[in-house]
Design a protein around this motif. Structure first.
Motif, PDB file in Angstrom:
ATOM      1  N   SER A  54       0.833  -1.196   0.000  1.00  0.00           N
ATOM      2  CA  SER A  54       0.000   0.000   0.000  1.00  0.00           C
ATOM      3  C   SER A  54       0.871   1.251   0.000  1.00  0.00           C
ATOM      4  O   SER A  54       0.532   2.238  -0.623  1.00  0.00           O
ATOM      5  CB  SER A  54      -0.956   0.000   1.193  1.00  0.00           C
ATOM      6  OG  SER A  54      -0.231   0.030   2.379  1.00  0.00           O
ATOM      7  N   ALA A  55       2.028   1.185   0.699  1.00  0.00           N
ATOM      8  CA  ALA A  55       2.904   2.353   0.714  1.00  0.00           C
ATOM      9  C   ALA A  55       3.452   2.607  -0.693  1.00  0.00           C
ATOM     10  O   ALA A  55       3.560   3.747  -1.123  1.00  0.00           O
ATOM     11  CB  ALA A  55       4.043   2.152   1.691  1.00  0.00           C
ATOM     12  N   ALA A  56       3.769   1.538  -1.401  1.00  0.00           N
ATOM     13  CA  ALA A  56       4.287   1.698  -2.755  1.00  0.00           C
ATOM     14  C   ALA A  56       3.214   2.304  -3.651  1.00  0.00           C
ATOM     15  O   ALA A  56       3.494   3.162  -4.482  1.00  0.00           O
ATOM     16  CB  ALA A  56       4.732   0.347  -3.305  1.00  0.00           C
ATOM     17  N   ALA A  57       1.983   1.891  -3.444  1.00  0.00           N
ATOM     18  CA  ALA A  57       0.886   2.431  -4.239  1.00  0.00           C
ATOM     19  C   ALA A  57       0.715   3.917  -3.934  1.00  0.00           C
ATOM     20  O   ALA A  57       0.512   4.728  -4.833  1.00  0.00           O
ATOM     21  CB  ALA A  57      -0.407   1.677  -3.937  1.00  0.00           C
ATOM     22  N   GLU A  58       0.823   4.267  -2.650  1.00  0.00           N
ATOM     23  CA  GLU A  58       0.678   5.670  -2.277  1.00  0.00           C
ATOM     24  C   GLU A  58       1.800   6.504  -2.860  1.00  0.00           C
ATOM     25  O   GLU A  58       1.591   7.622  -3.286  1.00  0.00           O
ATOM     26  CB  GLU A  58       0.709   5.822  -0.754  1.00  0.00           C
ATOM     27  CG  GLU A  58      -0.657   5.623  -0.121  1.00  0.00           C
ATOM     28  CD  GLU A  58      -0.539   5.454   1.385  1.00  0.00           C
ATOM     29  OE1 GLU A  58       0.288   6.149   1.979  1.00  0.00           O
ATOM     30  OE2 GLU A  58      -1.266   4.609   1.935  1.00  0.00           O
ATOM     31  N   GLU A  59       3.004   5.895  -2.879  1.00  0.00           N
ATOM     32  CA  GLU A  59       4.163   6.652  -3.326  1.00  0.00           C
ATOM     33  C   GLU A  59       3.974   7.152  -4.760  1.00  0.00           C
ATOM     34  O   GLU A  59       4.268   8.292  -5.071  1.00  0.00           O
ATOM     35  CB  GLU A  59       5.413   5.784  -3.243  1.00  0.00           C
ATOM     36  CG  GLU A  59       6.667   6.515  -3.642  1.00  0.00           C
ATOM     37  CD  GLU A  59       7.800   5.535  -3.945  1.00  0.00           C
ATOM     38  OE1 GLU A  59       8.953   5.945  -3.850  1.00  0.00           O
ATOM     39  OE2 GLU A  59       7.514   4.378  -4.289  1.00  0.00           O
ATOM     40  N   SER A  60       3.483   6.275  -5.606  1.00  0.00           N
ATOM     41  CA  SER A  60       3.385   6.658  -7.008  1.00  0.00           C
ATOM     42  C   SER A  60       2.411   7.810  -7.204  1.00  0.00           C
ATOM     43  O   SER A  60       2.534   8.588  -8.133  1.00  0.00           O
ATOM     44  CB  SER A  60       2.976   5.459  -7.858  1.00  0.00           C
ATOM     45  OG  SER A  60       1.777   4.923  -7.359  1.00  0.00           O
ATOM     46  N   SER A  61       1.449   7.937  -6.294  1.00  0.00           N
ATOM     47  CA  SER A  61       0.477   9.002  -6.493  1.00  0.00           C
ATOM     48  C   SER A  61       0.796  10.273  -5.701  1.00  0.00           C
ATOM     49  O   SER A  61       0.344  11.339  -6.056  1.00  0.00           O
ATOM     50  CB  SER A  61      -0.922   8.501  -6.132  1.00  0.00           C
ATOM     51  OG  SER A  61      -0.931   8.066  -4.793  1.00  0.00           O
ATOM     52  N   SER A  62       1.588  10.146  -4.617  1.00  0.00           N
ATOM     53  CA  SER A  62       1.701  11.330  -3.771  1.00  0.00           C
ATOM     54  C   SER A  62       3.131  11.670  -3.332  1.00  0.00           C
ATOM     55  O   SER A  62       3.334  12.137  -2.222  1.00  0.00           O
ATOM     56  CB  SER A  62       0.788  11.169  -2.550  1.00  0.00           C
ATOM     57  OG  SER A  62       1.202  10.031  -1.836  1.00  0.00           O
ATOM     58  N   GLY A  63       4.116  11.417  -4.154  1.00  0.00           N
ATOM     59  CA  GLY A  63       5.465  11.882  -3.847  1.00  0.00           C
ATOM     60  C   GLY A  63       6.103  11.183  -2.665  1.00  0.00           C
ATOM     61  O   GLY A  63       5.785  10.028  -2.406  1.00  0.00           O
ATOM     62  N   PRO A  64       7.018  11.868  -1.950  1.00  0.00           N
ATOM     63  CA  PRO A  64       7.777  11.216  -0.888  1.00  0.00           C
ATOM     64  C   PRO A  64       6.867  10.696   0.220  1.00  0.00           C
ATOM     65  O   PRO A  64       5.868  11.330   0.561  1.00  0.00           O
ATOM     66  CB  PRO A  64       8.709  12.328  -0.374  1.00  0.00           C
ATOM     67  CG  PRO A  64       8.241  13.603  -0.980  1.00  0.00           C
ATOM     68  CD  PRO A  64       7.343  13.288  -2.113  1.00  0.00           C
ATOM     69  N   ARG A  65       7.259   9.536   0.768  1.00  0.00           N
ATOM     70  CA  ARG A  65       6.482   8.969   1.864  1.00  0.00           C
ATOM     71  C   ARG A  65       6.834   9.694   3.154  1.00  0.00           C
ATOM     72  O   ARG A  65       7.960  10.161   3.322  1.00  0.00           O
ATOM     73  CB  ARG A  65       6.814   7.479   1.995  1.00  0.00           C
ATOM     74  CG  ARG A  65       6.254   6.646   0.872  1.00  0.00           C
ATOM     75  CD  ARG A  65       6.997   5.350   0.673  1.00  0.00           C
ATOM     76  NE  ARG A  65       8.304   5.577   0.048  1.00  0.00           N
ATOM     77  CZ  ARG A  65       9.081   4.598  -0.413  1.00  0.00           C
ATOM     78  NH1 ARG A  65       8.713   3.358  -0.278  1.00  0.00           N
ATOM     79  NH2 ARG A  65      10.237   4.884  -0.977  1.00  0.00           N
ATOM     80  N   SER A  66       5.894   9.726   4.065  1.00  0.00           N
ATOM     81  CA  SER A  66       6.155  10.354   5.358  1.00  0.00           C
ATOM     82  C   SER A  66       7.029   9.426   6.197  1.00  0.00           C
ATOM     83  O   SER A  66       7.128   8.223   5.915  1.00  0.00           O
ATOM     84  CB  SER A  66       4.836  10.615   6.085  1.00  0.00           C
ATOM     85  OG  SER A  66       4.267   9.384   6.481  1.00  0.00           O
ATOM     86  N   GLY A  67       7.655  10.011   7.227  1.00  0.00           N
ATOM     87  CA  GLY A  67       8.467   9.205   8.136  1.00  0.00           C
ATOM     88  C   GLY A  67       7.647   8.086   8.737  1.00  0.00           C
ATOM     89  O   GLY A  67       8.116   6.968   8.892  1.00  0.00           O
ATOM     90  N   GLU A  68       6.410   8.393   9.054  1.00  0.00           N
ATOM     91  CA  GLU A  68       5.531   7.395   9.655  1.00  0.00           C
ATOM     92  C   GLU A  68       5.274   6.239   8.688  1.00  0.00           C
ATOM     93  O   GLU A  68       5.316   5.070   9.063  1.00  0.00           O
ATOM     94  CB  GLU A  68       4.210   8.063  10.054  1.00  0.00           C
ATOM     95  CG  GLU A  68       3.275   7.120  10.781  1.00  0.00           C
ATOM     96  CD  GLU A  68       1.979   7.797  11.214  1.00  0.00           C
ATOM     97  OE1 GLU A  68       1.838   9.019  10.984  1.00  0.00           O
ATOM     98  OE2 GLU A  68       1.124   7.084  11.758  1.00  0.00           O
ATOM     99  N   GLN A  69       5.042   6.573   7.423  1.00  0.00           N
ATOM    100  CA  GLN A  69       4.786   5.533   6.416  1.00  0.00           C
ATOM    101  C   GLN A  69       6.005   4.634   6.246  1.00  0.00           C
ATOM    102  O   GLN A  69       5.890   3.409   6.225  1.00  0.00           O
ATOM    103  CB  GLN A  69       4.468   6.169   5.064  1.00  0.00           C
ATOM    104  CG  GLN A  69       3.017   6.537   4.886  1.00  0.00           C
ATOM    105  CD  GLN A  69       2.786   7.261   3.565  1.00  0.00           C
ATOM    106  OE1 GLN A  69       3.661   7.989   3.081  1.00  0.00           O
ATOM    107  NE2 GLN A  69       1.634   7.067   2.990  1.00  0.00           N
TER     108      GLN A  69
END
Ligand code: HEC
Length: 142
Positions: A54-69
């Motif tokens: 899910s984090a990889a999916a989020e990454e493609s749509s919303s740039g850098p991941r948060s520290g929490e992610q």
């Protein structure tokens, strides 16, 4: 004689069924325990795998991941329980001597690996900023 006989039969049956019941419950307790133990052992990996997707999916749509992610996907496996001596998230005593080295060194160790700490905490596609964000998230409150 009849009375004796049926008493004898009953007590034999009673003893047999009692042993049977005991055996069953002992077997099922053991079964439950090993199932629980196995579930416990495989759980973190399962969680990581799903979270990683899910984090990889989020990454493609919303740039850098948060520290929490990043933390919840890659670092939590070791830094929540502190396996192999990993400094635990939010634990000031664990982090003080590390941070005393200076953040630059701490970040370098996280990027390049350090003893049992794998390079980039296994997040091979993480940017330096994402690793830094994950560290900041881990040391929050220390
Ligand atoms: C496989 C387990 C494991 C994973 C996954 C992991 N770490 Fe670590 N980490 C360790 C261990 C063990 C140490 C302690 C190493 C030592 O001091 O010998 C450590 C130490 C560190 C340190 C301290 C370095 C220093 O200079 O003292 C930082 C920062 C760190 N990890 C960041 C991260 C980040 C960020 C992630 C996720 C992106 C992560 N780690 C994922 C095991 C892990």
């Amino acid at each position: 004689m009849r009375v004796m006989n049926s008493f004898f039969v009953k007590s034999v049956l009673g003893t047999v069924s009692m042993f049977f019941a005991l055996g069953l419950s002992a077997a099922s307790v053991q079964d439950n325990m090993s199932r629980e133990a196995i579930a416990e052992r495989i759980e973190p990996i399962g969680e990581n795998y799903v979270a990683g997707e899910s984090a990889a999916a989020e990454e493609s749509s919303s740039g850098p991941r948060s520290g929490e992610q990043v933390y919840n996907t890659y670092c939590t496996a070791c830094h929540t329980s502190g396996v192999m001596g990993a400094p635990k998230k939010g634990n000031a005593a664990d982090w003080k001597p590390r941070l005393d080295q200076g953040m630059e060194t701490v970040l370098k160790h996280a990027m390049e690996g350090f003893n049992a700490m794998p390079p980039m905490g296994t997040c091979s596609d993480c940017s330096k900023e994402e690793i830094q964000a994950a560290i900041d998230y881990m040391i929050k409150g220390t």
